[in-house]
Motif scaffolding. Structure first.
Motif, mmCIF file in Angstrom:
data_model
loop_
_atom_site.group_PDB
_atom_site.id
_atom_site.type_symbol
_atom_site.label_atom_id
_atom_site.label_comp_id
_atom_site.label_asym_id
_atom_site.label_seq_id
_atom_site.Cartn_x
_atom_site.Cartn_y
_atom_site.Cartn_z
ATOM 1 N N SER A 73 49.896 -9.986 43.775
ATOM 2 C CA SER A 73 49.689 -11.071 44.795
ATOM 3 C C SER A 73 50.289 -10.856 46.163
ATOM 4 O O SER A 73 51.520 -11.056 46.304
ATOM 5 C CB SER A 73 50.021 -12.510 44.249
ATOM 6 O OG SER A 73 50.022 -13.333 45.083
ATOM 7 N N ILE A 74 49.629 -10.221 47.194
ATOM 8 C CA ILE A 74 50.057 -9.767 48.310
ATOM 9 C C ILE A 74 49.258 -10.793 49.297
ATOM 10 O O ILE A 74 47.878 -10.556 49.387
ATOM 11 C CB ILE A 74 49.761 -8.219 48.551
ATOM 12 C CG1 ILE A 74 50.770 -7.432 47.656
ATOM 13 C CG2 ILE A 74 50.295 -8.043 50.111
ATOM 14 C CD1 ILE A 74 52.293 -7.232 47.900
ATOM 15 N N LYS A 126 46.338 -6.687 46.515
ATOM 16 C CA LYS A 126 47.352 -6.352 45.670
ATOM 17 C C LYS A 126 48.026 -4.832 45.924
ATOM 18 O O LYS A 126 47.488 -4.139 46.661
ATOM 19 C CB LYS A 126 46.579 -6.092 44.321
ATOM 20 C CG LYS A 126 45.568 -5.102 44.296
ATOM 21 C CD LYS A 126 44.833 -5.116 42.987
ATOM 22 C CE LYS A 126 43.627 -4.188 43.050
ATOM 23 N NZ LYS A 126 42.724 -3.967 41.939
ATOM 24 N N MET A 127 49.350 -4.787 45.504
ATOM 25 C CA MET A 127 49.988 -3.586 45.705
ATOM 26 C C MET A 127 49.776 -2.637 44.433
ATOM 27 O O MET A 127 50.057 -3.217 43.401
ATOM 28 C CB MET A 127 51.519 -3.806 46.084
ATOM 29 C CG MET A 127 52.257 -2.469 46.223
ATOM 30 S SD MET A 127 51.936 -1.381 47.625
ATOM 31 C CE MET A 127 53.000 -2.254 48.937
ATOM 32 N N GLU A 128 49.304 -1.556 44.716
ATOM 33 C CA GLU A 128 49.205 -0.596 43.762
ATOM 34 C C GLU A 128 49.699 0.917 43.735
ATOM 35 O O GLU A 128 49.753 1.236 45.129
ATOM 36 C CB GLU A 128 47.763 -0.642 43.029
ATOM 37 C CG GLU A 128 46.716 -0.028 44.101
ATOM 38 C CD GLU A 128 45.255 -0.180 43.465
ATOM 39 O OE1 GLU A 128 44.978 -1.099 42.641
ATOM 40 O OE2 GLU A 128 44.405 0.853 43.879
ATOM 41 N N MET A 148 51.336 -2.769 41.072
ATOM 42 C CA MET A 148 52.747 -3.096 41.131
ATOM 43 C C MET A 148 52.967 -4.420 41.543
ATOM 44 O O MET A 148 54.136 -5.229 41.231
ATOM 45 C CB MET A 148 53.453 -2.165 42.355
ATOM 46 C CG MET A 148 53.021 -0.717 41.854
ATOM 47 S SD MET A 148 53.417 0.298 43.303
ATOM 48 C CE MET A 148 54.933 0.145 44.081
ATOM 49 N N ASP A 149 52.215 -5.264 42.330
ATOM 50 C CA ASP A 149 52.386 -6.562 42.656
ATOM 51 C C ASP A 149 50.851 -7.317 42.933
ATOM 52 O O ASP A 149 50.169 -6.597 43.751
ATOM 53 C CB ASP A 149 52.998 -6.712 43.927
ATOM 54 C CG ASP A 149 53.321 -8.351 44.552
ATOM 55 O OD1 ASP A 149 52.667 -8.944 43.781
ATOM 56 O OD2 ASP A 149 54.109 -8.343 45.416
#
Length: 188
Positions: free
Chosen positions: A147-148, A113-115, A144-145
């Motif tokens: 699913s990475i 995940k992007m955080e 922020m996303d």
């Protein structure tokens, strides 16, 4: 809320507590981290770590901080959990990408995940009579996303965090103590 152990310093000198100090017969002005840019040399030595942490196999400073002082109470009253996390940092948007476990790993079953992590306030506690100082930080984390699959290009450091967490099984003490070993590498 996170509290870190380390040494607070300004330039090449360790931060001293408030009030002037007499050093070699000369009055030395104290450092005030609210007015100066104090740095924190985070981390402790392996020998200090071994003095602090014994897991739940024997009474240690960690078990005592959680209110357990007798060996026969350890496994009944304390819970120890382990976590490995890989974090890619250094993106221009102050974001970071987090993966459970070591990344890359062929056995990984979930993505990352992007955080973003924003520090809201930092309080430095200089403890001159002790070997280490404390930095307490209140931060806000926002996904922020969620699913990475792979970290985007542009990361500047990769940190593998191996964390052991300790808490009371009955949660009568609301905090937990995390002991984390961090290995940092760069893309090259």
């Amino acid at each position: 809320v996170e509290a870190r152990l380390g040494i607070l310093h300004v330039a090449s000198r360790r931060v001293t507590s408030s009030g002037a100090k007499l050093i070699n017969g000369h009055a030395v002005a104290p450092f005030d981290c609210s007015r100066h840019n104090c740095s924190m040399l985070s981390g402790i030595s392996r020998s200090t770590f071994s003095k602090l942490s014994a897991g739940i196999s024997e009474v240690s400073r960690i078990s005592q901080a959680l209110g357990v002082t007798k060996t026969e109470q350890l496994k009944r009253e304390l819970v120890e959990t382990s976590l490995v996390e890989t974090v890619y940092t250094g993106y221009s948007n102050q974001g970071r990408v987090c993966f459970e476990g070591e990344h890359p790993s062929p056995s990984a079953t979930c993505g990352g995940k992007m955080e973003s992590k924003d520090k809201l306030i930092t309080q430095d506690l200089a403890i001159p009579a002790a070997n280490l100082d404390v930095r307490i930080t209140l931060s806000s984390e926002k996904i922020m996303d969620p699913s990475i699959s792979e970290p985007p290009a542009g990361w500047k450091s990769k940190r593998v965090k191996r964390r052991r967490s300790y808490c009371r099984s009955d949660r009568s003490i609301k905090w937990q103590i995390d002991v984390t070993e961090v290995t940092t590498t760069s893309p090259n």
